[in-house]
Design a protein around this motif. Structure first.
Motif, PDB file in Angstrom:
ATOM      1  N   MET A 266       5.358 -26.495   3.742  1.00 21.22           N
ATOM      2  CA  MET A 266       6.238 -26.415   2.578  1.00 21.22           C
ATOM      3  C   MET A 266       5.687 -27.254   1.417  1.00 21.22           C
ATOM      4  O   MET A 266       5.714 -26.827   0.264  1.00 21.22           O
ATOM      5  N   LYS A 267       5.191 -28.450   1.755  1.00 21.50           N
ATOM      6  CA  LYS A 267       4.647 -29.320   0.723  1.00 21.50           C
ATOM      7  C   LYS A 267       3.448 -28.668   0.038  1.00 21.50           C
ATOM      8  O   LYS A 267       3.299 -28.733  -1.187  1.00 21.50           O
ATOM      9  N   GLU A 268       2.588 -28.027   0.837  1.00 22.21           N
ATOM     10  CA  GLU A 268       1.416 -27.351   0.277  1.00 22.21           C
ATOM     11  C   GLU A 268       1.831 -26.172  -0.589  1.00 22.21           C
ATOM     12  O   GLU A 268       1.225 -25.908  -1.630  1.00 22.21           O
TER      13      GLU A 268
ATOM     14  N   GLU B  21      12.123 -24.165 -11.922  1.00 27.19           N
ATOM     15  CA  GLU B  21      11.511 -24.541 -10.656  1.00 27.19           C
ATOM     16  C   GLU B  21      11.654 -23.433  -9.610  1.00 27.19           C
ATOM     17  O   GLU B  21      10.716 -23.154  -8.856  1.00 27.19           O
TER      18      GLU B  21
ATOM     19  N   PHE C 239       4.714 -25.871  -2.287  1.00 29.95           N
ATOM     20  CA  PHE C 239       5.244 -26.427  -3.526  1.00 29.95           C
ATOM     21  C   PHE C 239       4.101 -26.864  -4.450  1.00 29.95           C
ATOM     22  O   PHE C 239       4.148 -26.632  -5.659  1.00 29.95           O
ATOM     23  N   LEU C 240       3.093 -27.503  -3.853  1.00 30.94           N
ATOM     24  CA  LEU C 240       1.956 -27.971  -4.644  1.00 30.94           C
ATOM     25  C   LEU C 240       1.224 -26.799  -5.276  1.00 30.94           C
ATOM     26  O   LEU C 240       0.839 -26.846  -6.446  1.00 30.94           O
ATOM     27  N   ARG C 241       1.059 -25.738  -4.513  1.00 29.93           N
ATOM     28  CA  ARG C 241       0.373 -24.542  -5.030  1.00 29.93           C
ATOM     29  C   ARG C 241       1.163 -23.882  -6.149  1.00 29.93           C
ATOM     30  O   ARG C 241       0.579 -23.335  -7.099  1.00 29.93           O
TER      31      ARG C 241
ATOM     32  N   ASN D 240       6.673 -30.127  -8.455  1.00 31.88           N
ATOM     33  CA  ASN D 240       6.483 -31.524  -8.057  1.00 31.88           C
ATOM     34  C   ASN D 240       7.835 -32.222  -8.019  1.00 31.88           C
ATOM     35  O   ASN D 240       8.406 -32.565  -9.054  1.00 31.88           O
ATOM     36  N   LEU D 241       8.376 -32.407  -6.806  1.00 33.61           N
ATOM     37  CA  LEU D 241       9.698 -33.015  -6.649  1.00 33.61           C
ATOM     38  C   LEU D 241       9.595 -34.525  -6.813  1.00 33.61           C
ATOM     39  O   LEU D 241       9.423 -35.263  -5.845  1.00 33.61           O
ATOM     40  N   SER D 242       9.696 -34.982  -8.057  1.00 36.00           N
ATOM     41  CA  SER D 242       9.582 -36.416  -8.315  1.00 36.00           C
ATOM     42  C   SER D 242      10.481 -36.826  -9.469  1.00 36.00           C
ATOM     43  O   SER D 242      10.832 -36.007 -10.329  1.00 36.00           O
TER      44      SER D 242
END
Length: 336
Positions: A1-3, A109, A5-7, A11-13
């Motif tokens: 999931m993180k990869e 998003e 989102f990154l693709r 960016n959840l920040s």
């Protein structure tokens, strides 16, 4: 999931949503509501209906401008960006500036997540973006708007009853927000800050800009004076991170003149001018718009927004230089 989102560029920040997105929202506000209010004010003062109508149109398109600016700031692909114009409009209609920001943020998003993931991208992406934004605006917009306006009302109520203490608090916090990489303009507009509280905010924001401009004149010269004084004190953020003590002169100057604003001159402002300081002289134009174009208003504004903060900041910074708390180069900005 993180990869994934990154693709997709999600960016959840806190930095992405509280700094980057809010900063771009401010650009959307300036390109619509704020500049529109300035144009309309000029039209009203000179009885030019053409300018009044132009300014009103720009103000009415605040929502779409916020949607587009947030999408651009989040590096949305074309279909998502264009759809965000609609979600921003929906958010503004149902939840004001804060609703427009939230609807645009969530829709962008989610739109980015589905963008180019199906063969029906030209339908799926705008549908998901618009549906997400409108749903957010419909269910959360009124709640967010009510909460933000309620907070603004509480600040204004407290400032009217405790003008000395609250004037200082509002001036200091809004001034620091202006210099920080967030948007004091967006904050003031979302909470609909008005009256003497907005006047105190304008003093604090102006003090940051004028204060940094004169305090750093040794390092930055005339060009720096203009860049910081009528541009933005955010140019000092890298220096503040390295040496936070440089914040003291302009912040103290704002605290000193806030009570003059709230208790002696009873300076007022509106939401569009409260968080702008001397950036493009918007805070000063809005002061005139609210209080009238009078000589006494001009003199009070020159003292509390410009001359007073400049003198206090310069004296304090020079004293701090003698103490070696500030050294040459500590406030040099990148003007390239």
């Amino acid at each position: 999931m993180k990869e994934f989102f990154l693709r997709k560029g999600v960016n959840l920040s806190v930095k992405t949503y509280a700094v980057t997105s809010l900063s771009y929202m401010a650009l959307g506000l300036f390109s619509s509501l704020i500049i529109g209010l300035i144009i309309r004010t000029i039209g009203e003062q000179f009885t030019l209906s053409f300018l009044e109508e132009m300014g009103q149109l720009a103000m009415d398109l605040m929502g779409p401008a916020i949607g587009a600016s947030v999408a651009y700031g989040l590096k949305a692909p074309p279909l998502v960006l264009f759809s965000a114009v609609i979600t921003g409009a929906a958010g503004a209609e149902l939840g004001g500036p804060a609703g427009a920001f939230l609807a645009a943020l969530i829709s962008v998003e989610l739109g980015k997540l589905v963008s180019k993931e199906t063969r029906l991208d030209i339908i799926v992406t705008p549908f998901v973006t618009i549906a997400a934004g409108y749903t957010t605006a419909y269910f959360l917009g009124p709640v967010i708007q009510s909460g933000m306006v309620g907070f603004g009302d509480a600040v204004m109520w407290a400032t009217e009853r405790q003008p000395f203490i609250m004037g200082i608090i509002v001036a200091v916090l809004m001034g620091l927000a202006l210099t920080a990489p967030i948007s004091s303009a967006a904050i003031a507009i979302m909470i609909e800050l008005e009256g003497i509280a907005a006047g105190a905010a304008a003093v604090g924001c102006s003090a940051q800009m004028v204060g940094f401009a004169v305090s750093s004149y040794r390092e930055n010269g005339v060009s720096g004076l203009a860049a910081l004084g009528i541009g933005t004190s955010m140019l000092q953020v890298p220096n503040v991170v390295k040496k936070p003590v440089i914040l003291l002169p302009p912040t103290i100057a704002g605290a000193v003149f806030a009570p003059f604003s709230t208790m002696i001159f009873l300076m007022e402002n509106n939401a569009a001018g409260a968080g702008m300081g001397t950036s493009g002289l918007v805070g000063q134009v809005m002061t005139f718009s609210v209080m009238g174009f009078h000589a006494d208003v001009l003199l009070a504004m020159l003292l509390t927004h410009i001359a007073g903060p400049a003198i206090i900041s310069l004296l304090l910074s020079e004293w701090m230089r003698k103490k070696q708390w500030i050294t040459f180069g500590d406030m040099t900005i990148d003007q390239g």
